[in-house]
Design a protein around this motif. Structure first.
Motif, PDB file in Angstrom:
ATOM      1  N   TRP A  12     -50.571 -16.457  -3.488  1.00  0.00           N
ATOM      2  CA  TRP A  12     -49.356 -17.472  -3.124  1.00  0.00           C
ATOM      3  C   TRP A  12     -50.594 -17.818  -1.772  1.00  0.00           C
ATOM      4  O   TRP A  12     -50.309 -19.129  -1.731  1.00  0.00           O
ATOM      5  CB  TRP A  12     -48.999 -16.338  -1.832  1.00  0.00           C
ATOM      6  CG  TRP A  12     -47.741 -15.591  -2.801  1.00  0.00           C
ATOM      7  CD1 TRP A  12     -47.237 -14.457  -3.182  1.00  0.00           C
ATOM      8  CD2 TRP A  12     -46.786 -16.774  -2.917  1.00  0.00           C
ATOM      9  NE1 TRP A  12     -46.573 -14.633  -3.620  1.00  0.00           N
ATOM     10  CE2 TRP A  12     -46.082 -16.081  -4.002  1.00  0.00           C
ATOM     11  CE3 TRP A  12     -46.215 -18.285  -2.948  1.00  0.00           C
ATOM     12  CZ2 TRP A  12     -44.143 -16.328  -4.325  1.00  0.00           C
ATOM     13  CZ3 TRP A  12     -44.680 -18.650  -3.329  1.00  0.00           C
ATOM     14  CH2 TRP A  12     -43.714 -17.805  -3.937  1.00  0.00           C
ATOM     15  N   MET A  13     -51.400 -17.150  -1.860  1.00  0.00           N
ATOM     16  CA  MET A  13     -52.710 -18.348   0.100  1.00  0.00           C
ATOM     17  C   MET A  13     -53.243 -19.619  -1.249  1.00  0.00           C
ATOM     18  O   MET A  13     -52.687 -21.095  -0.750  1.00  0.00           O
ATOM     19  CB  MET A  13     -53.498 -17.773   0.210  1.00  0.00           C
ATOM     20  CG  MET A  13     -53.047 -16.444   1.249  1.00  0.00           C
ATOM     21  SD  MET A  13     -54.424 -15.459   1.543  1.00  0.00           S
ATOM     22  CE  MET A  13     -53.909 -14.022   2.692  1.00  0.00           C
ATOM     23  N   ALA A  14     -53.218 -19.595  -2.402  1.00  0.00           N
ATOM     24  CA  ALA A  14     -54.102 -20.381  -2.998  1.00  0.00           C
ATOM     25  C   ALA A  14     -52.895 -21.595  -3.245  1.00  0.00           C
ATOM     26  O   ALA A  14     -52.652 -22.768  -2.940  1.00  0.00           O
ATOM     27  CB  ALA A  14     -54.751 -19.782  -4.258  1.00  0.00           C
ATOM     28  N   VAL A  15     -51.889 -21.896  -4.017  1.00  0.00           N
ATOM     29  CA  VAL A  15     -50.693 -22.323  -4.249  1.00  0.00           C
ATOM     30  C   VAL A  15     -49.488 -23.283  -3.408  1.00  0.00           C
ATOM     31  O   VAL A  15     -50.025 -23.939  -3.162  1.00  0.00           O
ATOM     32  CB  VAL A  15     -49.371 -20.684  -4.960  1.00  0.00           C
ATOM     33  CG1 VAL A  15     -48.023 -22.410  -5.323  1.00  0.00           C
ATOM     34  CG2 VAL A  15     -50.097 -20.839  -6.317  1.00  0.00           C
ATOM     35  N   ILE A  16     -50.367 -22.695  -2.294  1.00  0.00           N
ATOM     36  CA  ILE A  16     -49.056 -22.531  -0.718  1.00  0.00           C
ATOM     37  C   ILE A  16     -50.380 -23.756  -0.149  1.00  0.00           C
ATOM     38  O   ILE A  16     -49.614 -24.885   0.101  1.00  0.00           O
ATOM     39  CB  ILE A  16     -48.676 -21.771  -0.377  1.00  0.00           C
ATOM     40  CG1 ILE A  16     -47.502 -21.303  -0.666  1.00  0.00           C
ATOM     41  CG2 ILE A  16     -47.956 -22.885   1.412  1.00  0.00           C
ATOM     42  CD1 ILE A  16     -47.145 -19.509  -0.097  1.00  0.00           C
ATOM     43  N   SER A  17     -51.622 -23.307  -0.072  1.00  0.00           N
ATOM     44  CA  SER A  17     -52.436 -24.630   0.251  1.00  0.00           C
ATOM     45  C   SER A  17     -52.681 -25.755  -0.193  1.00  0.00           C
ATOM     46  O   SER A  17     -52.714 -26.604   0.267  1.00  0.00           O
ATOM     47  CB  SER A  17     -54.042 -23.743   0.546  1.00  0.00           C
ATOM     48  OG  SER A  17     -54.078 -22.552   1.486  1.00  0.00           O
ATOM     49  N   LEU A  18     -52.511 -25.152  -2.212  1.00  0.00           N
ATOM     50  CA  LEU A  18     -52.474 -26.636  -3.014  1.00  0.00           C
ATOM     51  C   LEU A  18     -51.296 -27.696  -1.929  1.00  0.00           C
ATOM     52  O   LEU A  18     -51.027 -28.843  -2.832  1.00  0.00           O
ATOM     53  CB  LEU A  18     -53.024 -26.249  -3.826  1.00  0.00           C
ATOM     54  CG  LEU A  18     -54.070 -26.012  -3.903  1.00  0.00           C
ATOM     55  CD1 LEU A  18     -54.205 -25.455  -5.966  1.00  0.00           C
ATOM     56  CD2 LEU A  18     -55.379 -27.304  -3.759  1.00  0.00           C
ATOM     57  N   VAL A  19     -50.155 -27.166  -2.622  1.00  0.00           N
ATOM     58  CA  VAL A  19     -48.516 -27.810  -2.257  1.00  0.00           C
ATOM     59  C   VAL A  19     -48.303 -28.157  -0.619  1.00  0.00           C
ATOM     60  O   VAL A  19     -48.300 -29.659  -0.574  1.00  0.00           O
ATOM     61  CB  VAL A  19     -47.657 -26.918  -2.077  1.00  0.00           C
ATOM     62  CG1 VAL A  19     -46.494 -27.685  -2.085  1.00  0.00           C
ATOM     63  CG2 VAL A  19     -47.751 -26.386  -3.837  1.00  0.00           C
ATOM     64  N   LEU A  20     -49.296 -27.802  -0.059  1.00  0.00           N
ATOM     65  CA  LEU A  20     -49.305 -28.167   1.795  1.00  0.00           C
ATOM     66  C   LEU A  20     -50.585 -28.813   2.073  1.00  0.00           C
ATOM     67  O   LEU A  20     -50.891 -28.614   3.362  1.00  0.00           O
ATOM     68  CB  LEU A  20     -48.520 -27.675   2.385  1.00  0.00           C
ATOM     69  CG  LEU A  20     -46.884 -26.623   2.381  1.00  0.00           C
ATOM     70  CD1 LEU A  20     -46.863 -25.699   2.918  1.00  0.00           C
ATOM     71  CD2 LEU A  20     -46.193 -27.890   2.194  1.00  0.00           C
ATOM     72  N   TRP A  22     -51.346 -31.718   2.276  1.00  0.00           N
ATOM     73  CA  TRP A  22     -51.202 -32.551   3.811  1.00  0.00           C
ATOM     74  C   TRP A  22     -50.556 -32.702   5.212  1.00  0.00           C
ATOM     75  O   TRP A  22     -50.755 -33.466   5.970  1.00  0.00           O
ATOM     76  CB  TRP A  22     -50.048 -33.894   2.858  1.00  0.00           C
ATOM     77  CG  TRP A  22     -48.933 -33.454   2.664  1.00  0.00           C
ATOM     78  CD1 TRP A  22     -48.799 -32.556   1.467  1.00  0.00           C
ATOM     79  CD2 TRP A  22     -47.763 -32.811   3.743  1.00  0.00           C
ATOM     80  NE1 TRP A  22     -47.063 -31.722   1.563  1.00  0.00           N
ATOM     81  CE2 TRP A  22     -46.868 -31.964   2.348  1.00  0.00           C
ATOM     82  CE3 TRP A  22     -47.041 -33.750   4.323  1.00  0.00           C
ATOM     83  CZ2 TRP A  22     -45.551 -31.692   3.075  1.00  0.00           C
ATOM     84  CZ3 TRP A  22     -45.995 -32.999   4.801  1.00  0.00           C
ATOM     85  CH2 TRP A  22     -45.188 -32.311   4.254  1.00  0.00           C
ATOM     86  N   LEU A  23     -50.504 -31.321   5.088  1.00  0.00           N
ATOM     87  CA  LEU A  23     -50.444 -30.800   6.235  1.00  0.00           C
ATOM     88  C   LEU A  23     -51.455 -30.198   7.154  1.00  0.00           C
ATOM     89  O   LEU A  23     -51.614 -29.316   6.501  1.00  0.00           O
ATOM     90  CB  LEU A  23     -49.135 -29.724   5.843  1.00  0.00           C
ATOM     91  CG  LEU A  23     -47.829 -30.069   6.516  1.00  0.00           C
ATOM     92  CD1 LEU A  23     -46.632 -29.088   6.111  1.00  0.00           C
ATOM     93  CD2 LEU A  23     -46.863 -31.014   7.084  1.00  0.00           C
ATOM     94  N   PRO A  24     -51.993 -30.875   8.199  1.00  0.00           N
ATOM     95  CA  PRO A  24     -53.327 -30.243   8.009  1.00  0.00           C
ATOM     96  C   PRO A  24     -53.254 -29.005   9.255  1.00  0.00           C
ATOM     97  O   PRO A  24     -55.230 -28.104   8.229  1.00  0.00           O
ATOM     98  CB  PRO A  24     -54.367 -31.110   9.132  1.00  0.00           C
ATOM     99  CG  PRO A  24     -53.360 -32.088   8.878  1.00  0.00           C
ATOM    100  CD  PRO A  24     -51.986 -32.129   8.558  1.00  0.00           C
ATOM    101  N   LEU A  25     -52.824 -28.685   9.766  1.00  0.00           N
ATOM    102  CA  LEU A  25     -52.850 -27.174  10.643  1.00  0.00           C
ATOM    103  C   LEU A  25     -51.770 -26.352   9.995  1.00  0.00           C
ATOM    104  O   LEU A  25     -52.088 -24.955   9.500  1.00  0.00           O
ATOM    105  CB  LEU A  25     -52.923 -27.633  11.988  1.00  0.00           C
ATOM    106  CG  LEU A  25     -52.730 -25.863  12.608  1.00  0.00           C
ATOM    107  CD1 LEU A  25     -54.252 -25.408  12.764  1.00  0.00           C
ATOM    108  CD2 LEU A  25     -52.231 -26.316  14.157  1.00  0.00           C
TER     109      LEU A  25
END
Length: 103
Positions: A12-20, A22-25
């Motif tokens: 979940w962390m990897a997928v959501i990090s890859l999808v988002l 473009w939102l730096p923080l």
């Protein structure tokens, strides 16, 4: 979704990090929050955030040592990569801690 699953938290962390990305923080913070809740506790959430960095660093240690023949060069490369990933993933760690505490 199984509560307390470390593997699912990492995914979940990897997928959501890859999808988002473009939102730096907010992207890593949200990914860490979801991963921490999936992991089931704050400690397991932090482990899910740090474990992929440690595995990648160990792989770099082996590759750097094999390619150069000098274990010191592989160790320096792997330690520096681990520190860069942890510093860059600071919002992910904060989100994992908050997510793990809200379970």
């Amino acid at each position: 979704m199984q509560k307390g699953s470390l593997v699912m938290a990492i995914i979940w962390m990897a997928v959501i990090s890859l999808v988002l990305f473009w939102l730096p923080l907010a992207g890593p913070l949200l990914a860490g929050f979801v991963g921490g809740r999936t992991a089931g506790s704050a400690g397991r959430g932090l482990l899910a955030a740090i474990l992929p960095a440690a595995i990648l660093s160990l792989m770099l240690l082996g590759a750097g040592t094999a390619l150069t023949g000098l274990p010191v060069i592989g160790a320096i490369a792997s330690i520096s990569l681990f520190l860069v990933i942890v510093v860059q993933g600071f919002p992910l760690l904060i989100g994992a801690l908050i997510g793990g505490l809200t379970v």
